[in-house]
Design an enzyme around this catalytic site. Structure first.
Site, PDB file in Angstrom:
ATOM      1  N   LYS A   1      38.160   0.503  59.749  1.00  0.00           N
ATOM      2  CA  LYS A   1      38.866   0.485  61.036  1.00  0.00           C
ATOM      3  C   LYS A   1      37.913   0.020  62.142  1.00  0.00           C
ATOM      4  O   LYS A   1      38.254  -0.822  62.970  1.00  0.00           O
ATOM      5  CB  LYS A   1      39.429   1.879  61.353  1.00  0.00           C
ATOM      6  CG  LYS A   1      40.663   2.216  60.503  1.00  0.00           C
ATOM      7  CD  LYS A   1      41.069   3.674  60.578  1.00  0.00           C
ATOM      8  CE  LYS A   1      42.190   3.947  59.577  1.00  0.00           C
ATOM      9  NZ  LYS A   1      42.555   5.363  59.468  1.00  0.00           N
TER      10      LYS A   1
ATOM     11  N   GLN B   1      40.600  11.036  61.746  1.00  0.00           N
ATOM     12  CA  GLN B   1      40.853  10.689  60.347  1.00  0.00           C
ATOM     13  C   GLN B   1      41.271  11.930  59.545  1.00  0.00           C
ATOM     14  O   GLN B   1      40.590  12.949  59.563  1.00  0.00           O
ATOM     15  CB  GLN B   1      39.587  10.048  59.746  1.00  0.00           C
ATOM     16  CG  GLN B   1      39.759   9.536  58.328  1.00  0.00           C
ATOM     17  CD  GLN B   1      40.745   8.374  58.199  1.00  0.00           C
ATOM     18  OE1 GLN B   1      40.797   7.476  59.022  1.00  0.00           O
ATOM     19  NE2 GLN B   1      41.562   8.414  57.152  1.00  0.00           N
TER      20      GLN B   1
ATOM     21  N   ASP C   1      47.832   6.497  66.186  1.00  0.00           N
ATOM     22  CA  ASP C   1      48.276   6.742  64.805  1.00  0.00           C
ATOM     23  C   ASP C   1      49.771   7.072  64.775  1.00  0.00           C
ATOM     24  O   ASP C   1      50.385   7.065  63.711  1.00  0.00           O
ATOM     25  CB  ASP C   1      47.490   7.925  64.202  1.00  0.00           C
ATOM     26  CG  ASP C   1      46.462   7.479  63.172  1.00  0.00           C
ATOM     27  OD1 ASP C   1      46.585   6.351  62.665  1.00  0.00           O
ATOM     28  OD2 ASP C   1      45.547   8.270  62.872  1.00  0.00           O
TER      29      ASP C   1
END
Ligand code: NAD
Length: 294
Positions: free
Chosen positions: A52, A96, A119
């Site tokens: 990412k 994460q 997200d």
């Protein structure tokens, strides 16, 4: 059979984003800035976070990686999240998942400000998405929509079977595909661990999204001819023939299913890279939203 090439498509999207960033720079506008928080040293999570961050460089974004020890307390993590929420230079950030067991994941998701929730996991964004309002779409389902759209795959009136009902993949995917949108208007069936006679259901599917996390679960005898297959699963399977000791397996038995499918995503190189591209797209959107707000 046509391969739904997530790697090539995601590279194209990243190029488009990089062009948008260059234009922003030329106009003296803010450069998008994505932060990622990683707690602990889980191998797969480290790989995801690193790719990412690397993708941010490709797109011309600023990126910040915050690495916290596996023993970090929930309070310390929530404090870091609060700092990111209030840091004006950060447009969006992700924490994460999965998190170490002593941390309440739901609490963490709730702590991320919805305007920076790139997200798309915060209840505000999930609720807005479900109500057809502008929202950050969860990156994996968003990536699947984009992949289907760029390959001109018709979903309207089709029977889509989603295997898996997780909050991050199966559930949002089922809502999005049933909505009135370019890639949508499908008749959706959600299958899960309590579903009986799954094969009878998958044999009726025009489109199957496999997101259950069981390697090579969906086999050729479970699908009809010309089915469109999207394989979300990524599991590390022990493989002594590989230098690293494992291989990445999807939820679809590619060899048998690809013989019948009209379109199919590979693993790796399918949904994974698309997820990262859409995370960048959400971050660019978060940055653009600020232009409007200011
Ligand atoms: P999860 O474990 O949260 O959910 C799995 C779902 O599968 C559950 O809803 C469960 O009911 C269902 N399920 C389990 N066994 C089943 C069975 N026998 N029949 C039917 N349904 C069954 O998983 P998740 O977070 O949605 O992830 C699924 C897979 O996708 C994992 O391999 C994960 O690594 C992968 N993943 C990939 C990406 C990506 O970017 N490519 C992103 C997220 C998740």
């Amino acid at each position: 059979m046509i391969l739904l090439d997530g790697k090539a498509t995601s590279n194209q999207i990243k190029e488009e984003i990089a062009i948008a960033v260059t234009k922003r720079k030329a106009l003296g506008k803010k450069i998008p800035h994505l932060a990622a928080v990683l707690v602990g040293n889980d191998g797969a999570s480290m790989t995801y976070v690193n790719s990412k961050v690397k993708s941010c460089e490709v797109a011309g974004f600023k990126s910040t990686l915050i690495e916290l020890d596996a023993n970090t307390s929930e309070d310390i993590l929530l404090n870091e999240i609060n700092k990111l929420n209030t840091n004006d230079d950060i447009d969006g950030f992700i924490v994460q998942l999965p998190l170490p067991k002593h941390i309440d994941e739901q609490k963490v998701i709730m702590a991320v400000h919805p305007d920076k929730d790139v997200d798309g996991f915060h209840p505000t964004n999930v609720g807005r998405m479900a109500l057809d309002l502008p929202a950050f779409l969860s990156a994996t389902p968003y990536g699947i929509l984009e992949l289907l759209e760029r390959y001109n795959i018709e979903t309207s009136g089709k029977h889509a079977v989603i295997i898996g009902r997780s909050h991050i993949v199966g559930r949002p995917m089922s809502i999005l595909l049933s909505q009135k949108r370019t890639v949508g208007n499908a008749t959706v069936t959600v299958a899960h661990s309590r579903t009986k006679n799954l094969k009878e259901i998958t044999l009726q599917a025009d489109i199957i999204i496999a997101a259950l996390g069981i390697p090579e679960f969906l086999t050729g005898d479970m699908v009809k001819d010309d089915v469109v297959i999207v394989d979300v699963g990524i599991t590390r399977v022990d493989d002594t023939t590989k230098k690293r000791g494992y291989r990445l397996a999807g939820d679809v038995h590619f060899k048998s299913v690809s013989k019948k499918a009209s379109y199919i995503t590979p693993v790796p190189g399918g949904v994974g890279p698309m997820t990262i591209a859409m995370l960048l797209k959400n971050t660019l959107l978060a940055c653009e939203n600020k232009d409007i707000a200011n």
